[in-house]
Design an enzyme around this catalytic site. Structure first.
Site, PDB file in Angstrom:
ATOM      1  N   ASN A 184       9.649 -40.278  -6.085  1.00  0.00           N
ATOM      2  CA  ASN A 184      10.024 -41.243  -7.411  1.00  0.00           C
ATOM      3  C   ASN A 184      10.946 -40.373  -9.414  1.00  0.00           C
ATOM      4  O   ASN A 184      11.907 -41.051  -8.735  1.00  0.00           O
ATOM      5  CB  ASN A 184       8.758 -41.811  -8.201  1.00  0.00           C
ATOM      6  CG  ASN A 184       8.554 -43.041  -6.256  1.00  0.00           C
ATOM      7  OD1 ASN A 184       9.019 -42.851  -4.960  1.00  0.00           O
ATOM      8  ND2 ASN A 184       7.314 -43.310  -6.550  1.00  0.00           N
ATOM      9  N   ASP A 185       9.401 -40.463  -9.387  1.00  0.00           N
ATOM     10  CA  ASP A 185       9.939 -39.440 -10.788  1.00  0.00           C
ATOM     11  C   ASP A 185      11.333 -38.284 -10.236  1.00  0.00           C
ATOM     12  O   ASP A 185      11.932 -38.254 -11.672  1.00  0.00           O
ATOM     13  CB  ASP A 185       8.523 -39.413 -11.170  1.00  0.00           C
ATOM     14  CG  ASP A 185       8.383 -40.235 -11.974  1.00  0.00           C
ATOM     15  OD1 ASP A 185       9.068 -41.177 -12.679  1.00  0.00           O
ATOM     16  OD2 ASP A 185       7.412 -40.756 -11.793  1.00  0.00           O
ATOM     17  N   CYS A 243       3.904 -38.203  -1.750  1.00  0.00           N
ATOM     18  CA  CYS A 243       3.797 -39.452  -1.935  1.00  0.00           C
ATOM     19  C   CYS A 243       4.471 -40.356  -2.592  1.00  0.00           C
ATOM     20  O   CYS A 243       4.159 -41.542  -3.316  1.00  0.00           O
ATOM     21  CB  CYS A 243       2.463 -39.127  -2.926  1.00  0.00           C
ATOM     22  SG  CYS A 243       2.363 -38.448  -4.504  1.00  0.00           S
ATOM     23  N   HIS A 275       7.709 -49.265 -11.305  1.00  0.00           N
ATOM     24  CA  HIS A 275       6.253 -49.310 -10.526  1.00  0.00           C
ATOM     25  C   HIS A 275       6.706 -50.899 -10.197  1.00  0.00           C
ATOM     26  O   HIS A 275       5.408 -51.310  -8.831  1.00  0.00           O
ATOM     27  CB  HIS A 275       5.655 -48.864 -11.449  1.00  0.00           C
ATOM     28  CG  HIS A 275       5.788 -47.223 -11.569  1.00  0.00           C
ATOM     29  ND1 HIS A 275       6.088 -46.937 -12.444  1.00  0.00           N
ATOM     30  CD2 HIS A 275       4.446 -46.483 -11.073  1.00  0.00           C
ATOM     31  CE1 HIS A 275       5.948 -45.245 -12.417  1.00  0.00           C
ATOM     32  NE2 HIS A 275       4.971 -45.355 -11.343  1.00  0.00           N
ATOM     33  N   GLU A 333       6.758 -33.430 -10.168  1.00  0.00           N
ATOM     34  CA  GLU A 333       8.157 -34.559 -10.302  1.00  0.00           C
ATOM     35  C   GLU A 333       9.190 -34.285 -11.114  1.00  0.00           C
ATOM     36  O   GLU A 333       9.641 -35.683 -11.876  1.00  0.00           O
ATOM     37  CB  GLU A 333       7.148 -36.158 -10.392  1.00  0.00           C
ATOM     38  CG  GLU A 333       6.243 -35.336 -11.478  1.00  0.00           C
ATOM     39  CD  GLU A 333       4.865 -37.165 -11.105  1.00  0.00           C
ATOM     40  OE1 GLU A 333       5.359 -37.853 -10.858  1.00  0.00           O
ATOM     41  OE2 GLU A 333       3.357 -37.175 -11.816  1.00  0.00           O
TER      42      GLU A 333
HETATM   43  C1  PEP Z   1       6.323 -40.083  -8.083  1.00  0.00           C
HETATM   44  O1  PEP Z   1       6.134 -40.145  -9.120  1.00  0.00           O
HETATM   45  O2  PEP Z   1       6.860 -40.037  -6.679  1.00  0.00           O
HETATM   46  C2  PEP Z   1       5.048 -41.282  -7.576  1.00  0.00           C
HETATM   47  C3  PEP Z   1       3.966 -41.565  -6.582  1.00  0.00           C
HETATM   48  O3  PEP Z   1       4.383 -41.504  -9.042  1.00  0.00           O
HETATM   49  P1  PEP Z   1       4.678 -43.230  -9.432  1.00  0.00           P
HETATM   50  O4  PEP Z   1       5.769 -44.066  -9.157  1.00  0.00           O
HETATM   51  O5  PEP Z   1       3.674 -43.613  -9.754  1.00  0.00           O
HETATM   52  O6  PEP Z   1       4.911 -43.285 -10.414  1.00  0.00           O
HETATM   53 MG    MG Z   2       5.448 -40.308 -10.697  1.00  0.00          MG
END
Ligand code: PEP
Ligand code: MG
Length: 589
Positions: free
Chosen positions: A470-471, A518, A196, A447
């Site tokens: 991302n996750d 996202c 993050h 995710e």
């Molecule tokens: C993700 O996991 O892709 C996401 C958008 O959430 P974060 O990056 O805040 O975990």
């Molecule tokens: Mg996430």
């Protein structure tokens, strides 16, 4: 004056761009503890200083205990009881006092050494009980250290302009406070591409290189440095010619960024006219105003946990309501997707020990695998009062715009059902109080592998789904998104990820549910065309990246993108797929 030697180190490129500035070392709470000798006549004063820190630590724990007796789960009360016992244990009281007198050294270094000794002693014992006791001991010692050195941390406001921040690790609440006018670049030892802290650095356009030995940098005398976030280079004491070269590159980047920004007002569509909607990911509510300028159609992901992370305290229902209402109003009917608190994982909790919220984290703060632990919806279901106040605030704000709820880290349908049921109950509660609410969509983040695998069932219970790559990448590939040691194993262009996205889009289309991506891959020029070809028509990325994504989309025809996706899905080896995508996307963009 002789010019110091130019030294170049290679690290992990995290956020692109060139940063030029002066080094500032930023200390973390557990960073090196200074070892200072104490004069004999000062020793008793030092013992008193230690006693005071102990006293304050006991006061903290007693306060927390009192509070959790009323509201907290019983395990918290038990843990705090253990901590209180430890603070009275001779190991913590007399042994340390004796050592201060005997070694005549500052208390911090003595506490630190003692803990390290215990960690070492117990590290080979597998017994769960001993492991837990060591964790308690570390926790207690951190609290004491916190009272001994409360002013050690560099404050962001004091950091001069054009600083390059050097730290062992940065947590998101720290990067969010940094401003790009002050900070030219970040360099850290720890940190992964989609940690993050990295996402924030990219959103702010601050170059960032990780996996650099900060301890080594401390030994190099330097006045200035260059950080090349694209190549992952850190150049200390650059020669005049090197400096000139990088100043030129930086100028070129700025010019390119300026040119691409010109397309931000154009429609998000492919060459053959297929509409693609671009939304913004947001951490700071104040940024709502600048979104539209960057060409966003709304907020696709508001990471509401940043309200907590930057304040280090949970905002009250009223505070949240004011913020959500302001955002909804400023968006003038454009969507505002509020993701309910995604606390835990690498969003490390840096609560002050005397904060009333500290007790929430007594258990999760010591988890061995926080990414697999009590994070996001799991955390909220454990502390229903937090979920309740957040849902109330969101529902109250719903009449001021197009507000939607997004549930993070769903791994089972029941979690989504609970949120839906609670939303219904709260709506009734508000109606009884005479407070108006509007209909609200509830979306599910996909995710976690389990939710991707059961996506056909999940989409039926969701109003929309949002793929958090991302996750998803971290959990599917079992590669920690924050760990530079496995960064070569962590990437979205893996056959398993493309196949999962394909599965999710197919299910969502079958039930006519919107699907949005996202994660950071939605802003990766190599991934954007393949996502388009897989059927993604909604992207949510940092506002800063919208012009670039739009620019990429406007270069593709939908048929070409579909062909690209079809071919990509045939690949079974990550390396081959990557090469294929790199060549195919380079050819067009
Ligand atoms: C993700 O996991 O892709 C996401 C958008 O959430 P974060 O990056 O805040 O975990
Ligand atoms: Mg996430």
């Amino acid at each position: 004056m002789s010019q110091a030697e130019e030294v170049i180190l290679r690290g992990l490129p995290i956020s692109k761009g060139i940063g030029i500035g002066s080094p500032v070392f930023f200390f973390n709470a557990d960073d090196e503890i200074p070892e200072i000798s104490i004069a004999k006549k000062e020793v008793e004063k030092e013992v008193q200083r230690y006693r005071r820190a102990l006293f304050l630590s006991r006061q903290d724990v007693e306060g927390l205990q009192k509070m959790s007796l009323n509201e907290g789960p019983p395990e918290i009360v038990a843990i705090l009881g253990t901590h209180l016992e430890m603070l009275q244990d001779p190991l913590i009281t007399t042994v340390i006092e004796d050592k201060i007198r005997q070694l005549q050294r500052n208390t911090e270094s003595i506490v630190h050494h003692l803990i390290e000794e215990y960690k070492l002693k117990f590290s080979t014992l597998q017994d769960h009980y001993f492991q837990e006791r060591v964790r308690d001991l570390i926790d207690v010692s951190r609290r004491i250290l916190g009272h001994l050195r409360p002013l050690d941390k560099v404050k962001w406001v004091d950091i001069p302009h054009h600083s390059v921040i050097l730290a062992h690790e940065l947590v998101p609440s720290e990067t969010i406070e940094a401003s790009s006018t002050q900070v030219s670049a970040f360099v850290t030892s720890a940190g992964g591409i989609t940690s993050h802290a990295a996402i924030i650095a990219r959103a702010k356009g601050i170059p960032y290189v990780a996996n650099v030995d900060i301890k080594l940098l401390k030994r190099i005398e330097m006045q200035s440095m260059i950080v090349d976030g694209s190549q992952g280079l850190v150049i200390m004491n650059p020669q005049r010619s090197t400096l000139k070269k990088y100043q030129e590159i930086k100028k070129g980047h700025l010019e390119k960024f300026r040119l691409i920004s010109h397309s931000s007002h154009l429609r998000g569509e492919t060459v053959d006219g297929f509409e693609v909607r671009l939304f913004a990911n947001l951490e700071n509510p104040k940024e709502v105003d600048s979104l539209v300028k960057n060409g966003a159609e709304g907020v696709g992901l508001f990471r509401s946990e940043y309200l907590f992370l930057s304040k280090k305290m949970f905002p009250s229902e009223e505070e949240q309501f004011q913020i959500y209402r302001r955002m909804a109003k400023n968006l003038k009917g454009r969507p505002l997707v509020i993701r309910i608190f995604d606390i835990g994982g690498d969003k490390k909790i840096d609560v002050l020990p005397d904060s009333p919220d500290a007790w929430y984290f007594q258990t999760i703060g010591t988890e061995a695998n926080p990414a697999l632990g009590c994070r996001a919806i799991r955390f909220l279901l454990r502390y229903p009062n937090l979920l309740h106040s957040q849902l109330r605030a969101i529902l109250r704000a719903s009449v001021f715009g197009e507000v939607q709820i997004l549930v993070p880290m769903v791994s089972d349908i029941s979690e989504l059902r609970i949120v839906r049921e609670k939303t219904r109950e709260i709506r009734e509660e508000l109606e009884k109080e005479g407070i108006e609410t509007a209909p609200i969509s509830i979306g599910c983040m996909i995710e976690v592998p389990s939710s991707a695998i059961i996506c056909d069932a999940l989409v039926q219970e969701s109003d929309f789904v949002s793929i958090g790559t991302n996750d998803l990448v971290q959990y599917v590939l079992a590669a920690d998104r924050s760990n530079p040691a496995v960064s070569d194993l962590y990437f979205a262009t893996h056959p398993s990820i493309l196949r999962l996205i394909h599965m999710i889009v197919t299910s969502a289309n079958r039930f006519c549910k919107p699907v949005i991506v996202c994660g950071e891959s939605a802003a990766d020029p190599m991934m954007v065309p393949v996502l388009l070809g897989l059927g993604i028509r909604e992207f949510s990325v940092s506002a800063r990246h919208i012009p670039l994504v739009k620019h990429t989309i406007r270069k593709w025809r939908i048929l070409e993108a579909c062909r690209l996706a079809e071919q990509a899905l045939e690949y079974t080896v990550a390396h081959d797929l990557r090469q294929f995508l790199s060549a195919a996307t380079d050819a067009i963009v």
